[in-house]
Design a protein around this motif. Sequence first.
Motif, PDB file in Angstrom:
ATOM      1  N   ARG A  53      80.321 -15.803   5.843  1.00  0.00           N
ATOM      2  CA  ARG A  53      80.200 -15.338   4.703  1.00  0.00           C
ATOM      3  C   ARG A  53      79.190 -15.920   3.940  1.00  0.00           C
ATOM      4  O   ARG A  53      78.264 -15.279   3.275  1.00  0.00           O
ATOM      5  N   ILE A  54      78.522 -17.175   4.472  1.00  0.00           N
ATOM      6  CA  ILE A  54      77.289 -17.778   3.807  1.00  0.00           C
ATOM      7  C   ILE A  54      75.952 -17.333   4.548  1.00  0.00           C
ATOM      8  O   ILE A  54      74.780 -17.538   4.087  1.00  0.00           O
ATOM      9  N   ILE A  55      76.121 -16.335   5.538  1.00  0.00           N
ATOM     10  CA  ILE A  55      74.943 -16.076   6.227  1.00  0.00           C
ATOM     11  C   ILE A  55      73.870 -15.188   5.403  1.00  0.00           C
ATOM     12  O   ILE A  55      72.659 -15.999   5.311  1.00  0.00           O
ATOM     13  N   PRO A  56      74.322 -14.442   4.656  1.00  0.00           N
ATOM     14  CA  PRO A  56      73.287 -13.595   3.814  1.00  0.00           C
ATOM     15  C   PRO A  56      72.538 -14.516   2.901  1.00  0.00           C
ATOM     16  O   PRO A  56      71.376 -14.343   2.803  1.00  0.00           O
ATOM     17  N   TYR A  57      73.355 -15.370   2.339  1.00  0.00           N
ATOM     18  CA  TYR A  57      72.736 -16.266   1.516  1.00  0.00           C
ATOM     19  C   TYR A  57      71.808 -17.307   2.053  1.00  0.00           C
ATOM     20  O   TYR A  57      70.632 -17.475   1.455  1.00  0.00           O
ATOM     21  N   LEU A  58      72.242 -17.881   2.956  1.00  0.00           N
ATOM     22  CA  LEU A  58      71.161 -18.701   3.882  1.00  0.00           C
ATOM     23  C   LEU A  58      69.930 -17.957   4.238  1.00  0.00           C
ATOM     24  O   LEU A  58      68.815 -18.329   4.291  1.00  0.00           O
ATOM     25  N   VAL A  59      70.010 -16.903   4.884  1.00  0.00           N
ATOM     26  CA  VAL A  59      68.915 -16.061   5.118  1.00  0.00           C
ATOM     27  C   VAL A  59      67.995 -15.844   3.962  1.00  0.00           C
ATOM     28  O   VAL A  59      66.745 -16.018   4.390  1.00  0.00           O
ATOM     29  N   ALA A  60      68.342 -15.497   2.736  1.00  0.00           N
ATOM     30  CA  ALA A  60      67.687 -15.114   1.681  1.00  0.00           C
ATOM     31  C   ALA A  60      66.816 -16.433   1.376  1.00  0.00           C
ATOM     32  O   ALA A  60      65.603 -16.428   1.378  1.00  0.00           O
ATOM     33  N   ILE A  61      67.513 -17.445   1.213  1.00  0.00           N
ATOM     34  CA  ILE A  61      66.909 -18.692   0.768  1.00  0.00           C
ATOM     35  C   ILE A  61      66.009 -19.503   1.835  1.00  0.00           C
ATOM     36  O   ILE A  61      64.745 -19.840   1.391  1.00  0.00           O
ATOM     37  N   LEU A  62      66.580 -19.475   3.176  1.00  0.00           N
ATOM     38  CA  LEU A  62      65.560 -20.005   4.070  1.00  0.00           C
ATOM     39  C   LEU A  62      64.435 -19.385   4.356  1.00  0.00           C
ATOM     40  O   LEU A  62      63.147 -19.794   4.768  1.00  0.00           O
ATOM     41  N   VAL A  63      64.504 -18.083   4.298  1.00  0.00           N
ATOM     42  CA  VAL A  63      63.196 -17.226   4.623  1.00  0.00           C
ATOM     43  C   VAL A  63      62.158 -17.399   3.561  1.00  0.00           C
ATOM     44  O   VAL A  63      61.050 -17.678   3.904  1.00  0.00           O
ATOM     45  N   ALA A  64      62.492 -17.555   2.378  1.00  0.00           N
ATOM     46  CA  ALA A  64      61.534 -17.586   1.182  1.00  0.00           C
ATOM     47  C   ALA A  64      61.005 -19.131   1.456  1.00  0.00           C
ATOM     48  O   ALA A  64      59.871 -19.225   1.113  1.00  0.00           O
ATOM     49  N   ILE A  65      61.865 -19.931   1.711  1.00  0.00           N
ATOM     50  CA  ILE A  65      61.295 -21.479   1.796  1.00  0.00           C
ATOM     51  C   ILE A  65      60.421 -21.549   3.139  1.00  0.00           C
ATOM     52  O   ILE A  65      59.451 -22.065   2.982  1.00  0.00           O
ATOM     53  N   GLY A  66      60.636 -20.978   4.107  1.00  0.00           N
ATOM     54  CA  GLY A  66      59.990 -20.925   5.223  1.00  0.00           C
ATOM     55  C   GLY A  66      58.588 -20.265   4.916  1.00  0.00           C
ATOM     56  O   GLY A  66      57.501 -20.844   5.377  1.00  0.00           O
ATOM     57  N   MET A  67      58.526 -19.064   4.294  1.00  0.00           N
ATOM     58  CA  MET A  67      57.337 -18.367   4.039  1.00  0.00           C
ATOM     59  C   MET A  67      56.342 -19.378   3.151  1.00  0.00           C
ATOM     60  O   MET A  67      55.167 -19.502   3.285  1.00  0.00           O
TER      61      MET A  67
END
Lengths: 182, 198
Positions: A53-67
């Motif tokens: 269940r946490i995958i979409p939230y993690l993807v959103a946050i980590l992609v933004a942080i990575g960029m």
Amino acid sequence: MIESFVQSVNQVSRYIIPLLLVGIPFYGLIFKKVKVYEAFVVGAKDGFTIAIRIIPYLVAILVAIGMFRASGTLDLLLNFLSPVLTFIGFPPENLPLALMRPLSGSGSLGLLTDLINQHGPDSLIAKIGATMFGSTETTFYVLAVYFGSVGIRKTRHALVAGLFADAVGVFSAVYICRFFFG
Amino acid sequence: MLNYIWFGMMFAGVVVGIFTGNIDAVTEAAIDMAKVAVNLAIGLIGIMALWLGIMKIAEESGLIRLIAKGLRPITIRLFPDVPEDHPAIGSIVLNMSANILGLGNAATPLGLKAMEELQEINPDKDTATNAMCTFLAINTSSVQLILPATVVALMGATSSQIFITTIFATGMSTIAAITAVKFLEKRKQFIMHSGGSS
């Protein structure tokens, strides 16, 4: 004296997890006649659903942080802010760590390692850095995982409060270390 | 708030990336981090299952209710909206204890359990409650008594010196978190709109 205290605290912490793993089923089975194996399996089943269940939230946050990290925006901010920081007694060397800490655990650990290697563990900068690291958290990650696990999208004041706490932790680390070791 | 920060980070990433010539790294980071996020979540499954299983035993044997009752005088001030001896209080207390003891990988499953229980008494399933925000603010302020193992490894003999300073700084950030949350939850822009209570 402090050293031996720290040693013994760290010794005790080695036993906490194994004691919990065996103590809780012991209490349930012997005192309360709980069917411990069956209860364990029922509880453990949720591990999978929550993690998925946490995958979409993690993807959103980590992609933004990575960029954000990859672009070099932090270096730009650093150049811009270092005169102000020097003025208020905040070592500019510690700023990247302070800015990275709420964003990324591995990123901030890398920065801390670098600070300690460059300045030595006895330097004020390393002590400030280590104190910062221990007194703040990866706020964005925690919010994404915790709110994500129950599907909360409107997070209200949680982020502002978390970042404010991080800022207070960072500045406390600087001034407390300057007071003790400066 | 999160909407603006989330967009702002990506926007700054792309704009600065173009000017500094790091745009390829930005693209790569976006794709890499999407994979990292999934790996992180998958990696959580085992440890989550372990602690949630143990928690279920603690729950069925009444251990959680017992702990919740014992710490009620403190928790009632922090979480006035959570009913007396609701299981969420037990999970919150256990999560904080795990955090204080530096047991990071036990703390997360316990914290997620607490969130699930807080969600049961949430009238608006999309929106965070006061109790959730307080819980998370305390969590992100890092309430830790034992230095992270990584810090001890890096600092060597000096780690006993920063033991005290870390407790001070952590204490300050936790006080700040609680103060901020209690102040902000009543502000117009953050108040909850549904559930009739606001």
